[in-house]
Design a protein around this motif. Structure first.
Motif, PDB file in Angstrom:
ATOM      1  N   ARG A  21       0.834  -1.210   0.000  1.00 51.46           N
ATOM      2  CA  ARG A  21       0.000   0.000   0.000  1.00 51.46           C
ATOM      3  C   ARG A  21       0.865   1.254   0.000  1.00 51.46           C
ATOM      4  O   ARG A  21       1.619   1.493   0.946  1.00 51.46           O
ATOM      5  N   ALA A  24      -3.000   5.397   2.447  1.00 51.22           N
ATOM      6  CA  ALA A  24      -3.532   5.155   3.782  1.00 51.22           C
ATOM      7  C   ALA A  24      -4.758   6.040   3.972  1.00 51.22           C
ATOM      8  O   ALA A  24      -4.803   7.171   3.467  1.00 51.22           O
ATOM      9  N   ASP A  26      -5.713   7.462   6.635  1.00 55.14           N
ATOM     10  CA  ASP A  26      -5.293   8.596   7.458  1.00 55.14           C
ATOM     11  C   ASP A  26      -3.777   8.697   7.412  1.00 55.14           C
ATOM     12  O   ASP A  26      -3.092   7.784   6.941  1.00 55.14           O
ATOM     13  N   ASP A  27      -3.253   9.783   7.891  1.00 52.63           N
ATOM     14  CA  ASP A  27      -1.805   9.978   7.910  1.00 52.63           C
ATOM     15  C   ASP A  27      -1.145   8.838   8.695  1.00 52.63           C
ATOM     16  O   ASP A  27      -1.389   8.681   9.895  1.00 52.63           O
ATOM     17  N   PRO A  28      -0.304   8.020   8.034  1.00 46.71           N
ATOM     18  CA  PRO A  28       0.304   6.894   8.748  1.00 46.71           C
ATOM     19  C   PRO A  28       1.472   7.299   9.631  1.00 46.71           C
ATOM     20  O   PRO A  28       2.018   6.461  10.355  1.00 46.71           O
ATOM     21  N   TRP A  31       6.337   6.155   6.227  1.00 40.08           N
ATOM     22  CA  TRP A  31       6.128   5.118   5.216  1.00 40.08           C
ATOM     23  C   TRP A  31       7.196   4.035   5.298  1.00 40.08           C
ATOM     24  O   TRP A  31       7.521   3.372   4.312  1.00 40.08           O
ATOM     25  N   ARG A  33       7.005   1.142   6.582  1.00 43.81           N
ATOM     26  CA  ARG A  33       6.475  -0.192   6.288  1.00 43.81           C
ATOM     27  C   ARG A  33       6.503  -0.476   4.793  1.00 43.81           C
ATOM     28  O   ARG A  33       6.822  -1.585   4.368  1.00 43.81           O
ATOM     29  N   THR A  79      -9.937   4.501   0.386  1.00 46.14           N
ATOM     30  CA  THR A  79      -9.801   5.669   1.254  1.00 46.14           C
ATOM     31  C   THR A  79     -10.891   6.671   0.905  1.00 46.14           C
ATOM     32  O   THR A  79     -11.508   6.608  -0.162  1.00 46.14           O
ATOM     33  N   HIS A  84      -4.322   9.562   2.168  1.00 48.56           N
ATOM     34  CA  HIS A  84      -2.958   9.911   1.772  1.00 48.56           C
ATOM     35  C   HIS A  84      -2.500   8.939   0.697  1.00 48.56           C
ATOM     36  O   HIS A  84      -2.580   7.721   0.877  1.00 48.56           O
ATOM     37  N   ALA A 299       4.794  -5.786   9.707  1.00 43.60           N
ATOM     38  CA  ALA A 299       5.691  -4.641   9.853  1.00 43.60           C
ATOM     39  C   ALA A 299       7.072  -5.105  10.279  1.00 43.60           C
ATOM     40  O   ALA A 299       7.237  -6.129  10.943  1.00 43.60           O
TER      41      ALA A 299
END
Length: 320
Positions: A21, A24, A26-28, A31, A33, A79, A84, A299
């Motif tokens: 991905r 997202a 929402d704001d992760p 990045w 991951r 989303t 994002h 993760a």
């Protein structure tokens, strides 16, 4: 006549692709991951990483489920309007510097939203800097607002995509490029460097089995990304695609096809990897050359590498 570029020889064995991905809801907060997944895929033996594309959003995400607008029946945009979304070509350029062997692609890029000459330069640059590892997967998309924000007509998006690919292939294939169309004319244009891959950047065409998309696939495509009804009925979709290409004078055996393997879950709702990949040999017989597995990658670089190594081992045990 624009040269027939953007085509690859079929791979010697089935390919395994993941689609991490680059978006997202929402704001992760970062990045890492995404980067760890790409580095882990490179180490584990995954064949290809692909990223998706949206440039902007309007306020009508339910259009994703409308097939008359290019969406897919029953589908859902992952989303909301304020999700994002990393621009995929920029992101792939970054990931190219973190990896050494895994192929890097888009699925799908809304190519018509980019000026053709700039997209040709960007794709060639990414191919050169990645060592010839870039695949350009394109489609027309479903969201009218993206075309409006780019100053383009949504109703003309099919022709705009064809025009973009025509210009890209001209600039990739001609040392002194000339081009003539109702939209654009130029002569004596030089664009270096050319893509590193012989024949230019391979182009994957996303779409349903209908006249315009099949003409696009026959003309430009190294591979096909099924969409809409062809996903729901993959066997029928592949058969219809092959018949359409034969009628257009293109040998369907020269076209790669990608698809997700249906996920089989265990009693706890967790992906049963061994059971999922057992279906792959049947799909190879159907004509699928590139497999995507709907696997949630954990993760962290270590756990991601371990999980993806297990996926590769299970897949290769199933298909060779």
């Amino acid at each position: 006549m624009t040269p027939l570029l953007g085509r690859q020889a079929l791979p010697a064995r089935p390919q395994l692709t993941i689609q991490p991905r680059n978006f997202a809801a929402d704001d992760p907060g970062g990045w890492d991951r995404l980067v760890d997944t790409a580095v882990a895929a490179d180490a584990a033996g995954i064949d290809r990483i692909i990223l998706s594309d949206h440039v902007v959003f309007g306020e009508n995400p339910e259009a994703y489920a409308d097939p008359t607008r290019g969406g897919t029946k029953g589908g859902r945009q992952p989303t909301g309007p304020d999700g994002h979304w990393l621009e995929p070509l920029t992101t792939l350029a970054f990931l190219a510097g973190q990896t050494t062997r895994v192929r890097l692609g888009t699925s799908i890029l809304l190519a018509a939203l980019r000026r053709p000459v700039v997209l040709a330069k960007t794709a060639a640059t990414l191919d050169v800097l990645s060592g010839g590892r870039f695949d350009l997967g394109v489609g027309v998309g479903w969201q009218e607002e993206e075309y409006t924000a780019a100053g383009l007509e949504f109703a003309a998006r099919g022709r705009q995509l064809d025009h973009t690919l025509e210009v890209c292939q001209t600039l990739w294939g001609q040392s002194r490029a000339s081009f003539e169309s109702p939209e654009l004319s130029f002569d004596g244009i030089h664009a270096m460097p050319k893509p590193l891959q012989a024949g230019g950047v391979p182009i994957w065409i996303g779409g349903t089995v209908q006249r315009r998309s099949m003409e696009r696939l026959a003309r430009f495509g190294s591979g096909w990304i099924p969409w809409g009804p062809a996903v729901a009925d993959l066997k029928g979709g592949v058969r219809a695609m092959r018949e359409a290409l034969e009628q257009l004078g293109r040998d369907p055996a020269t076209v790669q096809v990608t698809s997700y393997l249906p996920a089989i879950m265990d009693s706890d709702g967790v992906l049963d990897l061994a059971a999922t990949v057992t279906a792959a040999p049947t799909w190879v017989e159907l004509g699928i050359t590139d497999f995507k597995v709907p696997m949630v990658v954990p993760a962290g670089l270590g756990p991601a590498t371990e999980a993806l190594t297990g996926l590769v081992e299970a897949f290769r045990a199933a298909v060779g």
